[in-house]
Design an enzyme around this catalytic site. Structure first.
Site, mmCIF file in Angstrom:
data_model
loop_
_atom_site.group_PDB
_atom_site.id
_atom_site.type_symbol
_atom_site.label_atom_id
_atom_site.label_comp_id
_atom_site.label_asym_id
_atom_site.label_seq_id
_atom_site.Cartn_x
_atom_site.Cartn_y
_atom_site.Cartn_z
ATOM 1 N N LYS A 214 50.955 14.771 37.047
ATOM 2 C CA LYS A 214 49.982 15.822 36.641
ATOM 3 C C LYS A 214 48.543 15.359 36.870
ATOM 4 O O LYS A 214 47.728 16.084 37.437
ATOM 5 C CB LYS A 214 50.192 16.162 35.161
ATOM 6 C CG LYS A 214 49.048 16.955 34.560
ATOM 7 C CD LYS A 214 49.137 17.107 33.059
ATOM 8 C CE LYS A 214 48.615 15.960 32.250
ATOM 9 N NZ LYS A 214 47.245 16.031 31.747
ATOM 10 N N ASN A 215 48.213 14.156 36.425
ATOM 11 C CA ASN A 215 46.821 13.709 36.515
ATOM 12 C C ASN A 215 46.410 13.291 37.923
ATOM 13 O O ASN A 215 45.256 12.973 38.162
ATOM 14 C CB ASN A 215 46.548 12.579 35.512
ATOM 15 C CG ASN A 215 46.512 13.114 34.084
ATOM 16 O OD1 ASN A 215 46.466 14.330 33.868
ATOM 17 N ND2 ASN A 215 46.548 12.219 33.107
ATOM 18 N N ARG B 103 40.561 20.389 29.700
ATOM 19 C CA ARG B 103 39.310 19.686 30.002
ATOM 20 C C ARG B 103 39.177 19.345 31.478
ATOM 21 O O ARG B 103 38.072 19.275 32.007
ATOM 22 C CB ARG B 103 39.236 18.382 29.224
ATOM 23 C CG ARG B 103 39.256 18.508 27.759
ATOM 24 C CD ARG B 103 39.172 17.147 27.150
ATOM 25 N NE ARG B 103 37.964 16.464 27.594
ATOM 26 C CZ ARG B 103 36.781 16.608 27.045
ATOM 27 N NH1 ARG B 103 36.624 17.402 26.019
ATOM 28 N NH2 ARG B 103 35.734 15.967 27.518
ATOM 29 N N ARG C 183 34.862 13.016 23.750
ATOM 30 C CA ARG C 183 34.995 13.164 25.194
ATOM 31 C C ARG C 183 33.849 13.939 25.859
ATOM 32 O O ARG C 183 34.061 14.994 26.460
ATOM 33 C CB ARG C 183 36.343 13.816 25.536
ATOM 34 C CG ARG C 183 37.523 13.023 25.026
ATOM 35 C CD ARG C 183 38.825 13.688 25.356
ATOM 36 N NE ARG C 183 39.247 13.461 26.720
ATOM 37 C CZ ARG C 183 40.303 14.037 27.268
ATOM 38 N NH1 ARG C 183 41.037 14.879 26.578
ATOM 39 N NH2 ARG C 183 40.648 13.789 28.514
ATOM 40 N N ASP D 166 47.460 6.723 27.474
ATOM 41 C CA ASP D 166 48.400 7.854 27.491
ATOM 42 C C ASP D 166 49.830 7.438 27.140
ATOM 43 O O ASP D 166 50.722 8.293 27.059
ATOM 44 C CB ASP D 166 48.388 8.539 28.869
ATOM 45 C CG ASP D 166 47.104 9.330 29.091
ATOM 46 O OD1 ASP D 166 46.367 9.551 28.122
ATOM 47 O OD2 ASP D 166 46.845 9.727 30.244
ATOM 48 N N CYS E 155 37.832 17.289 21.313
ATOM 49 C CA CYS E 155 39.253 17.603 21.387
ATOM 50 C C CYS E 155 40.020 16.696 20.441
ATOM 51 O O CYS E 155 39.433 15.842 19.783
ATOM 52 C CB CYS E 155 39.766 17.529 22.813
ATOM 53 S SG CYS E 155 40.147 15.893 23.360
ATOM 54 N N ARG F 170 52.167 21.291 28.765
ATOM 55 C CA ARG F 170 50.993 21.030 29.601
ATOM 56 C C ARG F 170 51.272 19.936 30.630
ATOM 57 O O ARG F 170 50.659 19.935 31.695
ATOM 58 C CB ARG F 170 49.820 20.558 28.731
ATOM 59 C CG ARG F 170 49.258 21.624 27.859
ATOM 60 C CD ARG F 170 48.033 21.133 27.166
ATOM 61 N NE ARG F 170 47.059 20.673 28.159
ATOM 62 C CZ ARG F 170 45.878 20.172 27.856
ATOM 63 N NH1 ARG F 170 45.530 20.058 26.601
ATOM 64 N NH2 ARG F 170 45.060 19.776 28.808
HETATM 65 C C1 EPZ Z 1 41.708 11.087 31.956
HETATM 66 O O1 EPZ Z 1 40.883 11.811 31.071
HETATM 67 C C2 EPZ Z 1 43.094 11.664 31.809
HETATM 68 N N1 EPZ Z 1 43.071 13.068 32.203
HETATM 69 C C3 EPZ Z 1 43.579 11.479 30.385
HETATM 70 O O2 EPZ Z 1 44.907 11.937 30.298
HETATM 71 C C4 EPZ Z 1 43.541 9.991 30.028
HETATM 72 O O3 EPZ Z 1 43.865 9.827 28.670
HETATM 73 C C5 EPZ Z 1 42.148 9.423 30.295
HETATM 74 O O4 EPZ Z 1 41.727 9.707 31.649
HETATM 75 C C6 EPZ Z 1 42.069 7.923 30.102
HETATM 76 O O5 EPZ Z 1 43.001 7.290 30.921
HETATM 77 C C7 EPZ Z 1 43.157 13.397 33.479
HETATM 78 O O6 EPZ Z 1 43.266 12.563 34.377
HETATM 79 C C8 EPZ Z 1 43.160 14.840 33.805
HETATM 80 P P1 EPZ Z 1 37.854 9.380 30.650
HETATM 81 P P2 EPZ Z 1 39.299 11.707 31.187
HETATM 82 O O7 EPZ Z 1 36.666 10.119 31.141
HETATM 83 O O8 EPZ Z 1 38.920 11.450 32.585
HETATM 84 C C9 EPZ Z 1 34.345 8.476 27.565
HETATM 85 C C10 EPZ Z 1 46.711 13.090 29.302
HETATM 86 O O9 EPZ Z 1 47.307 12.985 28.209
HETATM 87 N N2 EPZ Z 1 33.436 9.292 28.396
HETATM 88 O O10 EPZ Z 1 38.397 8.285 31.495
HETATM 89 O O11 EPZ Z 1 38.733 12.897 30.510
HETATM 90 C C11 EPZ Z 1 35.440 9.324 26.904
HETATM 91 O O12 EPZ Z 1 34.969 9.983 25.759
HETATM 92 C C12 EPZ Z 1 45.208 12.997 29.377
HETATM 93 O O13 EPZ Z 1 47.302 13.304 30.374
HETATM 94 C C13 EPZ Z 1 32.111 9.392 28.053
HETATM 95 O O14 EPZ Z 1 31.655 8.826 27.044
HETATM 96 O O15 EPZ Z 1 39.012 10.411 30.337
HETATM 97 C C14 EPZ Z 1 36.499 8.275 26.619
HETATM 98 O O16 EPZ Z 1 36.203 7.620 25.433
HETATM 99 C C15 EPZ Z 1 44.551 12.970 28.046
HETATM 100 N N3 EPZ Z 1 31.281 10.160 28.832
HETATM 101 C C16 EPZ Z 1 36.341 7.305 27.814
HETATM 102 O O17 EPZ Z 1 35.063 7.587 28.376
HETATM 103 C C17 EPZ Z 1 31.739 10.787 29.952
HETATM 104 O O18 EPZ Z 1 30.931 11.452 30.629
HETATM 105 C C18 EPZ Z 1 37.390 7.464 28.902
HETATM 106 O O19 EPZ Z 1 37.555 8.839 29.196
HETATM 107 C C19 EPZ Z 1 33.086 10.662 30.309
HETATM 108 C C20 EPZ Z 1 33.918 9.899 29.518
#
Ligand code: EPZ
Length: 417
Positions: free
Chosen positions: A22-23, A93, A122, A305, A117, A397
């Site tokens: 999915k991702n 998201r 996030r 995850d 969320c 999802r």
């Molecule tokens: C991706 O989310 C995945 N989603 C998530 O999978 C996964 O948990 C996550 O990466 C971490 O591996 C998809 O690939 C669609 P991040 P993403 O930006 O990209 C902070 C699932 O269950 N951050 O890597 O949204 C954020 O708050 C999902 O399949 C900022 O502060 O995660 C977090 O603490 C859930 N500012 C950290 O970075 C930003 O602008 C990592 O989040 C962006 C992120």
């Protein structure tokens, strides 16, 4: 609303085939916006997030020619709309992945801010700052990100935090920017590496994927995308833990063992037998297992995850396990539900201390997010008696045919309306 009912206590046995990731598919679908033509993506799991992304792309002017047997044909010649509305972004998201491609393709984007969320705040600040560094003018108004730019320009950008979709968004924007972009502290997840490889096949010039530094030479245009999605590493890990928690014996077919290596090593450390057969993994949970500690981290660390599912396993381990969540600030919602099944988990800030108990018992449970739902399913499979899990739309999802796959392994699981 649908519920999943599980009669626990049985041992899972047999083989399960892993579906496309999915991702991985979501960013590839967003990347089709960078092209004007007929894109083909194979190995696509028909899960709810994929349908939502397809709806968004259709709203933006892309045409789904077909979506049959995991093969999507998507014509992006007519993309002319630049708005990702709140209704879609709030349900998924990952819709924010269209921000970079829309700015690159149309020079304009209006994308709803997703808001907080179930697993943390996030924010999208790192996506936004990166696009500003590439020359886009961005303002936030009435819950929306409004972006505009004549031509994105290459830049040097450092991510304060490793962000998966942030890296994907900027990589896609940079692919069509003028000049060179260097992204430092970039994500190294297999899904990000795959996106870079697929964009390169379409004519992009990206180097350094799989390392902290991505160097992207912008090109004027890309050819349509034609790719096959690789197996889902989180689904793989979920079935590995399903085998272990039910003391079962399961062959997990069509997977990439390297992508789940941290989990494999932790399972082995706990005493579970995991054999790597190249494109399949064999998990045997016959022997008792012990509590081991994990710390979630960006790839190649232990995946956040898989944290909830691993916690479910640790509730039945011999001894104690300390789980340290460093990626998201609020990703322990499943702990309280697991405790309702008889688990012994104490959460303090980013740390959960899990003391193994002899047995879990079935209960009425509520899913809070995709992976938390999976952890409840795993716990319910191992528990004595019946469990009912509500809000299972979270599972839909991201897990393709979860009940069917588990049933084939011998689980007593069904869905009620
Ligand atoms: C991706 O989310 C995945 N989603 C998530 O999978 C996964 O948990 C996550 O990466 C971490 O591996 C998809 O690939 C669609 P991040 P993403 O930006 O990209 C902070 C699932 O269950 N951050 O890597 O949204 C954020 O708050 C999902 O399949 C900022 O502060 O995660 C977090 O603490 C859930 N500012 C950290 O970075 C930003 O602008 C990592 O989040 C962006 C992120």
């Amino acid at each position: 609303m649908d519920k999943i009912v599980i009669e626990g206590g049985g041992r899972l046995e047999g083989a399960v085939v892993i579906s496309g990731a999915k991702n991985a598919v979501l960013p590839i679908m967003a990347a089709t916006l960078l092209t004007a033509g007929q894109n083909e993506i194979d190995g696509v799991p028909r899960v709810r997030d994929v349908i939502t992304m397809l709806r968004l792309l259709n709203d933006l002017g892309a045409r789904t020619e077909s979506f049959e047997r995991g093969h999507i044909v998507l014509d992006t010649s007519g993309v002319n709309n630049y708005e990702a509305p709140y209704e879609l972004v709030s349900t998924m998201r990952a819709s924010c992945l269209v921000l970079g491609p829309l700015l690159a393709r149309l020079g304009r984007a209006k994308v709803s801010l997703p808001g907080g969320c179930a697993i943390g705040a996030r924010p999208l600040d790192l996506h936004i700052r990166g696009l500003e560094a590439m020359g886009a003018e961005i303002r936030l108004e009435q819950g929306y990100i409004y972006g505009s730019v004549k031509q994105l320009k290459g830049t040097r950008y450092y991510f304060d935090t490793v962000t998966v979709t942030g890296t994907a968004n900027l990589m896609m924007a940079a692919a069509l920017a003028e000049g060179e972009t260097v992204l430092e502290n970039a994500a190294k997840e297999p899904e990000v590496v795959f996106l870079a490889d697929v964009l390169n096949q379409a004519g992009a010039k990206i180097e350094g994927q799989g390392t902290d530094t991505l160097v992207i030479q912008g090109v004027p245009s890309l050819k349509p995308i034609d790719c096959r999605i690789f197996p889902d590493r989180i689904e793989t890990g979920t079935y590995m833990i399903a085998a272990a928690i039910t003391r079962g014996d399961v062959e997990i077919q069509n997977c990439v063992p390297l992508h789940v290596e941290p989990l494999t090593l932790k399972l082995r450390q706990a005493g579970i037998i995991v054999d790597n057969n190249g494109t399949s993994l064999h998990v045997n949970g016959d022997s008792p297992f012990e509590g081991v500690n994990i710390t979630t981290q960006p790839y190649p660390g232990f995946a956040t995850d898989l944290q909830a599912q691993f916690m479910a396993l640790m509730t039945l381990a011999k001894g104690q396990s300390i789980i340290f969540e460093t990626v998201f600030e609020n990703r322990f919602m499943h702990a309280a539900e697991l405790n309702r099944m008889g688990a012994d988990i104490t959460v303090q800030g980013h740390t959960a201390v899990v003391s193994g108990v002899g047995q879990l018992s079935g209960a009425q449970l509520m899913a809070t997010d995709l992976r938390a739902s999976a952890s409840l399913v795993l716990a319910a499979l191992a528990a004595t008696g019946e469990s009912t899990i509500s809000r299972v739309y979270h599972i839909d999802r991201g897990y393709l045919d979860m009940e069917e796959k588990l049933s084939r392994l011998g689980a007593k699981i069904f869905r009620t309306k």
